[in-house]
Structure formats: structure tokens, C-alpha cells
Design an enzyme around this catalytic site. Structure first.
Site, PDB file in Angstrom:
ATOM      1  N   LYS A 195       1.669   5.873 -35.366  1.00  0.00           N
ATOM      2  CA  LYS A 195       2.090   5.084 -34.202  1.00  0.00           C
ATOM      3  C   LYS A 195       1.741   3.600 -34.380  1.00  0.00           C
ATOM      4  O   LYS A 195       2.561   2.729 -34.142  1.00  0.00           O
ATOM      5  CB  LYS A 195       1.417   5.610 -32.917  1.00  0.00           C
ATOM      6  CG  LYS A 195       1.672   7.079 -32.628  1.00  0.00           C
ATOM      7  CD  LYS A 195       1.056   7.523 -31.307  1.00  0.00           C
ATOM      8  CE  LYS A 195      -0.446   7.489 -31.248  1.00  0.00           C
ATOM      9  NZ  LYS A 195      -1.140   8.492 -32.080  1.00  0.00           N
ATOM     10  N   ARG A 208      -1.917   9.523 -22.387  1.00  0.00           N
ATOM     11  CA  ARG A 208      -2.396  10.704 -23.106  1.00  0.00           C
ATOM     12  C   ARG A 208      -2.601  11.887 -22.172  1.00  0.00           C
ATOM     13  O   ARG A 208      -2.986  12.969 -22.647  1.00  0.00           O
ATOM     14  CB  ARG A 208      -3.728  10.390 -23.778  1.00  0.00           C
ATOM     15  CG  ARG A 208      -3.618   9.912 -25.234  1.00  0.00           C
ATOM     16  CD  ARG A 208      -5.008   9.508 -25.673  1.00  0.00           C
ATOM     17  NE  ARG A 208      -5.292   9.639 -27.063  1.00  0.00           N
ATOM     18  CZ  ARG A 208      -5.284   8.618 -27.933  1.00  0.00           C
ATOM     19  NH1 ARG A 208      -4.916   7.431 -27.564  1.00  0.00           N
ATOM     20  NH2 ARG A 208      -5.661   8.819 -29.175  1.00  0.00           N
ATOM     21  N   ARG A 220      -8.111   7.348 -44.601  1.00  0.00           N
ATOM     22  CA  ARG A 220      -7.501   6.103 -44.121  1.00  0.00           C
ATOM     23  C   ARG A 220      -8.495   4.948 -43.988  1.00  0.00           C
ATOM     24  O   ARG A 220      -9.628   5.126 -43.563  1.00  0.00           O
ATOM     25  CB  ARG A 220      -6.863   6.442 -42.754  1.00  0.00           C
ATOM     26  CG  ARG A 220      -6.696   5.349 -41.767  1.00  0.00           C
ATOM     27  CD  ARG A 220      -5.797   5.795 -40.642  1.00  0.00           C
ATOM     28  NE  ARG A 220      -6.533   6.173 -39.443  1.00  0.00           N
ATOM     29  CZ  ARG A 220      -5.958   6.411 -38.265  1.00  0.00           C
ATOM     30  NH1 ARG A 220      -4.645   6.364 -38.132  1.00  0.00           N
ATOM     31  NH2 ARG A 220      -6.688   6.735 -37.217  1.00  0.00           N
ATOM     32  N   ARG A 271     -12.449   3.697 -39.561  1.00  0.00           N
ATOM     33  CA  ARG A 271     -12.803   3.959 -38.172  1.00  0.00           C
ATOM     34  C   ARG A 271     -13.921   4.987 -38.110  1.00  0.00           C
ATOM     35  O   ARG A 271     -13.904   5.974 -38.837  1.00  0.00           O
ATOM     36  CB  ARG A 271     -11.578   4.482 -37.417  1.00  0.00           C
ATOM     37  CG  ARG A 271     -10.712   3.372 -36.892  1.00  0.00           C
ATOM     38  CD  ARG A 271      -9.447   3.873 -36.296  1.00  0.00           C
ATOM     39  NE  ARG A 271      -9.617   4.936 -35.316  1.00  0.00           N
ATOM     40  CZ  ARG A 271      -8.657   5.342 -34.507  1.00  0.00           C
ATOM     41  NH1 ARG A 271      -7.470   4.763 -34.556  1.00  0.00           N
ATOM     42  NH2 ARG A 271      -8.854   6.315 -33.649  1.00  0.00           N
ATOM     43  N   ARG A 275     -10.243  15.404 -31.606  1.00  0.00           N
ATOM     44  CA  ARG A 275      -9.078  14.572 -31.260  1.00  0.00           C
ATOM     45  C   ARG A 275      -7.801  15.405 -31.263  1.00  0.00           C
ATOM     46  O   ARG A 275      -6.949  15.258 -30.384  1.00  0.00           O
ATOM     47  CB  ARG A 275      -8.969  13.388 -32.230  1.00  0.00           C
ATOM     48  CG  ARG A 275     -10.017  12.324 -31.952  1.00  0.00           C
ATOM     49  CD  ARG A 275     -10.296  11.440 -33.153  1.00  0.00           C
ATOM     50  NE  ARG A 275      -9.221  10.527 -33.455  1.00  0.00           N
ATOM     51  CZ  ARG A 275      -9.091   9.892 -34.627  1.00  0.00           C
ATOM     52  NH1 ARG A 275      -9.960  10.110 -35.602  1.00  0.00           N
ATOM     53  NH2 ARG A 275      -8.110   9.068 -34.820  1.00  0.00           N
TER      54      ARG A 275
END
Ligand code: AMP
Length: 215
Positions: free
Chosen positions: A13, A87, A126, A161, A172
Site C-alpha cells: 500500500k 481498519r 523489508r 520497522r 498484525r
């Protein structure tokens, strides 16, 4: 045109939102970025949300709706990209009310579909450039050997992160399936949902999104 990018963590996203900002002058409203900024600057709200975010749980509706309300009251645009918001169904209803108050509409909800294994592989590998947000992946797009971002040239600004680890990711994903995925049916029923394949090459996903926006 105001749009929502909907999808689980790691769906891409943020990457696609950046293209829309750069190429179409749209305004990205990422509640995740806003919450991380609050946490980094040590505000009272930042301290409250830090632990919740580290665990991968959802911050309260009240806090995130407040953040979006504040942005919609202060930023002028009719090209908002809602990234990571809403969300929950309560957030979706609140967004609808906020846009109506502003005399604006929600024009498209783009669901980025990806499979869970690909998500886990993407997220644990990532890192992003702190200068421009360019996303790197240890396996498919490693950080350049000279330490310079290929997009903005900044040196050694790469960050991982804190919640991009397997433990938080489980939470998550669970939060996504329990609380966020009902939004797919919600927007489908409203006739606003379009699905794009989020697993393809970045440029193909980008083209698919452009196809939705330009029709
Ligand atoms: P993101 O950058 O969108 O992956 O968000 C990072 C974290 O911020 C999430 O795991 C949640 O803890 C929190 N967060 C971001 N957006 C929301 C939201 N709309 N509702 C609740 N929590 C959120």
C-alpha cells in the site's frame, strides 16, 4: 478523487501510495506514519500507542479517527489516499461521515490481494530509506553495497520497522483478518470495491491501480 488502499500488512500500500503522490499530486494519509511520527517525537499520544504498535495490535478507533479528522480539517485536497485507514467498520463509518461533512466523496476502494506466505517473506526482509521511503528487500532488492539509496541518494539512512518481525506480524495478520477484512464485504456491498493483484511486479500493480483510477 479520494481512494482507500486496502490490504494486509506488506501488501504494498505504501509503495503504491508514493507513486500516486509523486505522479498525480495526491495526498497520502497513512495513520501508521502518523502514529510512528507521534511515537518518535515522544508526544503523550505517542507514548500511549508505542506498546500497542510494537505488539502489532490496533490502536483505538478514537485515536486514529482523531488523527484523520485533524488532517481532513487542515489539509486541502480532493485527492486523498487513505493508506492503512480505515481498519475497522467503526473507522469506515467515521470516514464516510468526515468526507460527507467536507462535501467530498469516496470514489474507489482498491483491495490489494496477496497471499499470506508472500506477506511474511516480504515483511521480515523489508527495510526502507529514511530519506524517501524507498522499500528494499534482503532477497529481491538488497540495500546497495555503497550504502546509497537508489532513489534519493541519501547514505545509510536505511531503517527496519520495529514491528516487522515474525511475532508482531502474527498479531498484525490476525488483527487484519478479524477486524479489517470485513471492510472488503462492506465496500463491495456499497459498490465501491475493486480488487487488484498485489503479487505482481510493482509496475504491473501500479498499472492495475491506474486502470481503476482512470476509468
Ligand atoms: P501500518 O504502518 O499501517 O502497518 O501501521 C502500523 C501500526 O500502527 C499498526 O500495526 C497499528 O498498531 C497502528 N495503526 C495504523 N493505522 C491504524 C488504524 N487505522 N487503526 C488502528 N491502528 C492503526
Amino acid at each position: 478523487m479520494n481512494i482507500i488502499l486496502l490490504g494486509p500488512p506488506g501488501a504494498g500500500k505504501g509503495t503504491q501510495a508514493r507513486f500516486l503522490v509523486e505522479e498525480r499530486g495526491m495526498v497520502q494519509l497513512s495513520t501508521g506514519d502518523m502514529l510512528r511520527a507521534a511515537k518518535d517525537s515522544g508526544t503523550e499520544m505517542g507514548q500511549i500507542v508505542a506498546d500497542v504498535m510494537a505488539r502489532g495490535a490496533l490502536v483505538t478507533d478514537e485515536i486514529v479517527i482523531g488523527l484523520i479528522r485533524e488532517q481532513l480539517e487542515t489539509v486541502q485536497s480532493n485527492g486523498f489516499i487513505f493508506d492503512g485507514f480505515p481498519r475497522t467498520l467503526a473507522q469506515a463509518d467515521a470516514l464516510s461521515d468526515l468526507l460527507t461533512e467536507k462535501g467530498q466523496t469516496l470514489d474507489a476502494v482498491i483491495e490489494m490481494e496477496v497471499d499470506d506466505e508472500a506477506l511474511v517473506a516480504r515483511i521480515v526482509a523489508r527495510s526502507t530509506c529514511g530519506g524517501c521511503g524507498e522499500v528494499y528487500n534482503d532477497n529481491t532488492k538488497p540495500i546497495p553495497a555503497d550504502g546509497k539509496c537508489t532513489n534519493c541518494g541519501k547514505e545509510n539512512e536505511f531503517k527496519r520497522r520495529a514491528d516487522d518481525n515474525e511475532e508482531s506480524l502474527k498479531t498484525r495478520l490476525m488483527e487484519y483478518y478479524k477486524k479489517t477484512s470485513p471492510l472488503i464485504g462492506y465496500y463491495y456491498a456499497k459498490g465501491q470495491l475493486t480488487k487488484v493483484n498485489g503479487l505482481g511486479e510493482i509496475v504491473d500493480v501500479k498499472a492495475a491501480i491506474a486502470g481503476v483510477l482512470d476509468t
